[in-house]
Design a protein around this motif. Structure first.
Motif, PDB file in Angstrom:
ATOM      1  N   PHE A  44      -2.695 -29.887   7.277  1.00 37.27           N
ATOM      2  CA  PHE A  44      -2.868 -28.483   6.924  1.00 37.27           C
ATOM      3  C   PHE A  44      -3.517 -27.737   8.083  1.00 37.27           C
ATOM      4  N   CYS A  45      -2.927 -26.631   8.469  1.00 38.18           N
ATOM      5  CA  CYS A  45      -3.643 -25.724   9.348  1.00 38.18           C
ATOM      6  C   CYS A  45      -4.447 -24.777   8.476  1.00 38.18           C
ATOM      7  N   ALA A  46      -5.435 -24.154   9.056  1.00 34.86           N
ATOM      8  CA  ALA A  46      -6.272 -23.216   8.306  1.00 34.86           C
ATOM      9  C   ALA A  46      -6.837 -22.188   9.274  1.00 34.86           C
ATOM     10  N   ALA A  47      -7.386 -21.139   8.702  1.00 36.38           N
ATOM     11  CA  ALA A  47      -8.004 -20.093   9.515  1.00 36.38           C
ATOM     12  C   ALA A  47      -9.174 -19.497   8.751  1.00 36.38           C
ATOM     13  N   SER A  48     -10.168 -19.069   9.502  1.00 37.34           N
ATOM     14  CA  SER A  48     -11.295 -18.383   8.867  1.00 37.34           C
ATOM     15  C   SER A  48     -11.952 -17.459   9.872  1.00 37.34           C
ATOM     16  N   ILE A  49     -12.922 -16.741   9.389  1.00 39.50           N
ATOM     17  CA  ILE A  49     -13.688 -15.823  10.225  1.00 39.50           C
ATOM     18  C   ILE A  49     -15.089 -16.392  10.384  1.00 39.50           C
ATOM     19  N   VAL A  50     -15.497 -16.644  11.613  1.00 35.87           N
ATOM     20  CA  VAL A  50     -16.781 -17.289  11.859  1.00 35.87           C
ATOM     21  C   VAL A  50     -17.930 -16.402  11.429  1.00 35.87           C
ATOM     22  N   TYR A  51     -17.935 -15.183  11.921  1.00 40.53           N
ATOM     23  CA  TYR A  51     -19.026 -14.276  11.600  1.00 40.53           C
ATOM     24  C   TYR A  51     -18.643 -13.438  10.397  1.00 40.53           C
ATOM     25  N   GLY A  52     -19.587 -13.084   9.604  1.00 43.05           N
ATOM     26  CA  GLY A  52     -19.301 -12.457   8.324  1.00 43.05           C
ATOM     27  C   GLY A  52     -19.710 -13.381   7.202  1.00 43.05           C
ATOM     28  N   ASN A  53     -20.095 -14.619   7.602  1.00 45.96           N
ATOM     29  CA  ASN A  53     -20.820 -15.495   6.684  1.00 45.96           C
ATOM     30  C   ASN A  53     -20.060 -15.863   5.421  1.00 45.96           C
TER      31      ASN A  53
END
Lengths: 114, 115
Positions: A89-98
């Motif tokens: 599985f690939c995935a993505a997220s936003i590091v900052y923004g908690n």
């Protein structure tokens, strides 16, 4: 815009070959792109991850290639082994923004034939 | 270190019955996540806890799903009443702290079958 699209859905590779799995995203705020490996009956486990400030990251036989302008990233498994047979599985997220919220792709089932 | 522990591993119930899943995260991990993984799909976040506070439950179907994390350690996810469409694997994950760049460690999941 929150989707991560993954292809192919399934992949069969001969032992020693190269496995390539591709992912594409829309949200330009994403800045952390991990790949998870999941064996049957197990939870996903982090394999390798990349931030968009580099175009490539290599760990052993596993390499992530990242193309920021195309909003695409891929996983390359060199010298594929039968033990690599799993769902990726690939995935993505936003590091900052908690938030830590991972958006996963649909998964690719890899079979490495001996 | 011990991994994320989940129980039960498998559960088969009739529709309209209640069901509960339990999760024990890795010691010292303040952030806990519940995901649902439908067959052939990637995991989808249901709820995220920071210690004992639910800070993101926007994807949790609140009419039938509930969760709690007492004392900021173990967590329980409940479905009442269960529907056929709830059949899935329910995964618990934990990370040392919040933030998108922190590795999430997943448990083996609970496979729910609703008949």
């Amino acid at each position: 815009q929150q989707q991560v699209k993954q292809s192919p859905q399934s992949l069969i590779v001969q032992k020693g070959g190269i496995s390539i799995i591709n992912c594409a995203y829309e949200n330009t705020a994403f800045d952390y792109f991990p790949w998870y490996q999941q064996f049957p009956g197990k939870g996903p486990a982090l394999l390798i991850a990349i931030r968009p400030d580099v175009s490539e990251k290599k760990e052993g036989r596993f390499t992530i290639s990242f193309n920021k302008s195309a909003k695409q990233f891929s996983l390359h498994i060199m010298d594929s082994q039968p033990g690599d047979s799993a769902t990726y599985f690939c995935a993505a997220s936003i590091v900052y923004g908690n938030t830590g919220k991972l958006i996963f792709g649909q998964g690719t089932t890899l079979q490495v034939k001996p | 270190e011990a991994g994320v522990v989940q129980s039960p591993r498998y559960k088969i119930i009739e529709k309209k019955q209640p069901v509960a899943f339990w999760c024990n995260p890795i010691s010292g991990h303040n952030t806990l996540y519940w995901y649902r993984q439908n067959l052939g799909q990637g995991p989808e976040l249901l709820i995220r806890y920071e210690n004992e506070e639910a800070v993101d439950d926007s994807q949790l179907p609140k009419d039938r799903f509930s969760a709690e994390r007492l004392k900021g350690v173990d967590s329980t996810l409940k479905i009442q009443p269960a529907e056929l469409g709830d059949s899935a694997v329910y995964l618990c994950a934990s990370s040392r702290r919040a933030g998108g760049g922190n590795e999430q460690f997943f448990g083996p999941g609970t496979r729910l079958t609703v008949l």
